[in-house]
Design an enzyme around this catalytic site. Structure first.
Site, PDB file in Angstrom:
ATOM      1  N   HIS A  65       6.245  -6.961   2.923  1.00  0.00           N
ATOM      2  CA  HIS A  65       5.540  -5.873   2.241  1.00  0.00           C
ATOM      3  C   HIS A  65       5.325  -4.653   3.130  1.00  0.00           C
ATOM      4  O   HIS A  65       5.059  -3.553   2.627  1.00  0.00           O
ATOM      5  CB  HIS A  65       4.188  -6.390   1.741  1.00  0.00           C
ATOM      6  CG  HIS A  65       3.411  -5.410   0.926  1.00  0.00           C
ATOM      7  ND1 HIS A  65       3.900  -4.825  -0.228  1.00  0.00           N
ATOM      8  CD2 HIS A  65       2.156  -4.898   1.091  1.00  0.00           C
ATOM      9  CE1 HIS A  65       3.000  -4.014  -0.738  1.00  0.00           C
ATOM     10  NE2 HIS A  65       1.935  -4.030   0.040  1.00  0.00           N
TER      11      HIS A  65
ATOM     12  N   SER B 159       2.444   0.586  -1.682  1.00  0.00           N
ATOM     13  CA  SER B 159       1.566  -0.458  -2.192  1.00  0.00           C
ATOM     14  C   SER B 159       0.580   0.142  -3.204  1.00  0.00           C
ATOM     15  O   SER B 159       0.992   0.789  -4.166  1.00  0.00           O
ATOM     16  CB  SER B 159       0.859  -1.132  -1.010  1.00  0.00           C
ATOM     17  OG  SER B 159       0.149  -2.279  -1.393  1.00  0.00           O
TER      18      SER B 159
ATOM     19  N   ASP C 173       9.629  -8.883  -1.413  1.00  0.00           N
ATOM     20  CA  ASP C 173       8.229  -8.466  -1.487  1.00  0.00           C
ATOM     21  C   ASP C 173       7.658  -8.826  -2.859  1.00  0.00           C
ATOM     22  O   ASP C 173       8.255  -8.512  -3.891  1.00  0.00           O
ATOM     23  CB  ASP C 173       8.143  -6.959  -1.246  1.00  0.00           C
ATOM     24  CG  ASP C 173       6.726  -6.430  -1.187  1.00  0.00           C
ATOM     25  OD1 ASP C 173       5.784  -7.255  -1.163  1.00  0.00           O
ATOM     26  OD2 ASP C 173       6.566  -5.199  -1.167  1.00  0.00           O
TER      27      ASP C 173
END
Length: 501
Positions: A412, A300, A356
């Site tokens: 995610h 991320s 995602d």
């Protein structure tokens, strides 16, 4: 180098025969048409389906023979990891020398294991983080760098942490960083953002080099991306002043570069902390005649910081092989930034899950897809572009996951990524039956697993939410072990090489 042949794999090429920068994403996109029930009013709007169609993240899929796998899933005596093999003969290719030619489709088993290894280092930055807003050490690491791998079950990784990295968390930055309610106790300005580690002698022999790893922590809430990932590009501003039009996202660069003399942990920036430590380790092992390389990983936001870190390391340390392994990484900069990484020979492998949304940010609309209009509108310095090779995964490929569920956080989550990597074989094949990684980890922070697997949602938490009963029978927040209390002297200064290893 002799070609290596394994079952289901083509011989490896000694040189890269094609210049592939971006894997075509058109093959990764699916459009699912859901018939509308005739009795429903025509004006009713299905928000999840609209978002799904816009971002090409359809959540429905073909029926899967789940029971074929589920029956074997209850075998609790199967080891959760494959045996380690000596992979030194392939170390350059595993780190991207030929842009992972012939290693991705099908996925080479050695590369699969290495991806999981680096992914678990990134996961450790989550598992070792103090999220409790009531804790006086909120935003710090739960354990000191000598105990983190022991407490998280990573002792067998073959790596030792040499330094923790801290980043600023002041109000001028996007709200990606945690703020403590007890700011004056340990730090009102900083967060623990990751660590530097180095392979020990045994692991270095196994992989064929001394591997310095930097793992960066990402964000928790997916919604933060929609609030804070703005279309604001700014110059990378490197010391050599040769960046030209290379630009990166403002918030990422701020987190990486910010510092203040008034803070306890960020008198030097995250950038300065990590580069100083990398230089120290490189100099030490080169003085011993060892081959040294740098691998930067993150999930991320951590994936964005990993690219900035790799760019700086390759720019400032001569002849250092640098590779980047990111999970759910966003776009970081423009085309000129990507060009600079390629000129520096930084090798980037991006692992993404097509459901995602974060890898589609920033620049859902203003991205590399506009390149076909470049002749008309000129060079695109103001749009975002991914860089590197892409390994695309699909939630629908796993028989263990809920295919019908629209779960942004679940899509995610890093544990979802690692589960899919462990089962991935190729674009054509189904999830492999001999996958070893414990599927229960998928529900560590979420609920993506099928209910029939009987794994509770968000099960990874401290017993009684950290509360303990003291000698007087009262329930209180426990004190930390003295060695785990954050200390600038202990955490910000690296150990001597002989002490850390």
């Amino acid at each position: 180098m002799a070609a290596l042949v394994t079952s289901n794999h083509l011989p490896l090429l000694s040189t890269c025969t094609t210049k592939t920068i971006l894997q075509p994403r058109s093959s990764l996109r699916t459009t699912t048409e859901t018939p509308i029930h005739s009795r429903r009013p025509s004006f009713m709007i299905n928000i999840p389906n609209i978002i799904s169609n816009i971002l090409h993240i359809g959540t429905t899929g073909n029926p899967f023979e789940e029971n074929l796998f589920i029956q074997d899933s209850y075998n609790r005596t199967t080891p959760a990891a494959s045996p380690k093999e000596n992979i030194s003969s392939l170390q350059d290719e595993l780190h991207g020398k030929s842009n992972w030619s012939n290693l991705l489709n099908p996925l080479h088993p050695w590369l699969r294991r290495e991806l999981i290894k680096y992914g678990e280092f990134a996961q450790a930055t989550y598992d070792g983080f103090d999220y409790n807003p009531l804790s006086e050490y909120h935003g710090s690491a739960l354990y000191n760098k000598n105990r983190l791998f022991e407490k998280l079950g990573l002792v067998s990784s073959g790596y030792n942490i040499t330094k923790y990295i801290y980043a600023m968390s002041n109000i001028e930055l996007p709200q990606w960083i945690e703020h403590s309610l007890h700011a004056n106790t340990w730090s009102k300005d900083s967060n623990w953002m990751g660590f530097v580690a180095v392979s020990d002698d045994t692991e270095s022999h196994r992989i064929g080099c001394r591997d310095i790893v930097v793992a960066w922590r990402g964000t928790v809430a997916t919604t933060e991306w929609f609030e804070n990932a703005h279309l604001k590009l700014e110059s990378i501003n490197d010391v050599d002043k040769e960046e030209g039009d290379a630009k990166v996202e403002h918030g990422f660069l701020s987190i990486y570069k910010s510092k203040s003399e008034t803070t306890r942990y960020n008198k030097s920036s995250a950038s300065e902390q990590v580069i100083t430590e990398i230089k120290r380790l490189v100099a030490h092992y080169r003085s011993k005649g060892e081959q040294v390389r740098l691998t930067v990983t993150g999930h991320s936001l951590g994936g964005a910081l990993a690219l900035l870190n790799a760019h700086e390391a390759a720019s400032t340390i001569a002849d250092l092989p640098v590779s980047v392994i990111t999970f759910a990484g966003p776009r970081v900069g423009n085309d000129a930034f990507g060009d600079k990484l390629r000129k520096l020979n930084v090798k980037v492998l991006r692992v993404i899950v097509k459901q995602d949304v974060v890898p589609k940010l920033p620049g859902v609309l203003l991205n590399e897809g506009l390149e076909k209009f470049e002749r008309i509108i000129g060079e695109l310095q103001w749009v975002y572009e991914h860089v590197g090779m892409e390994l695309g995964l699909d939630v629908k490929s796993s028989p263990y996951l809920k295919h019908h569920k629209f779960d942004l956080a679940g899509f995610h989550g890093l544990e979802t990524y690692l589960h899919l990597v462990d089962g991935y074989v190729s674009e054509e094949d189904k999830y492999r039956r001999n996958a070893r990684r414990d599927f229960a980890l998928v529900n560590k922070y979420g609920g993506m697993l099928l209910e029939k697997l009987r794994v509770p949602e968000s099960w990874y938490q401290l017993e009684n939410k950290g509360m303990v009963r003291n000698a007087y029978g009262r329930w209180v927040m426990p004190d930390r072990e003295p060695e785990d209390i954050p200390s600038p002297c202990r955490d910000c200064k690296p150990l001597a090489i002989h002490e850390s290893l």
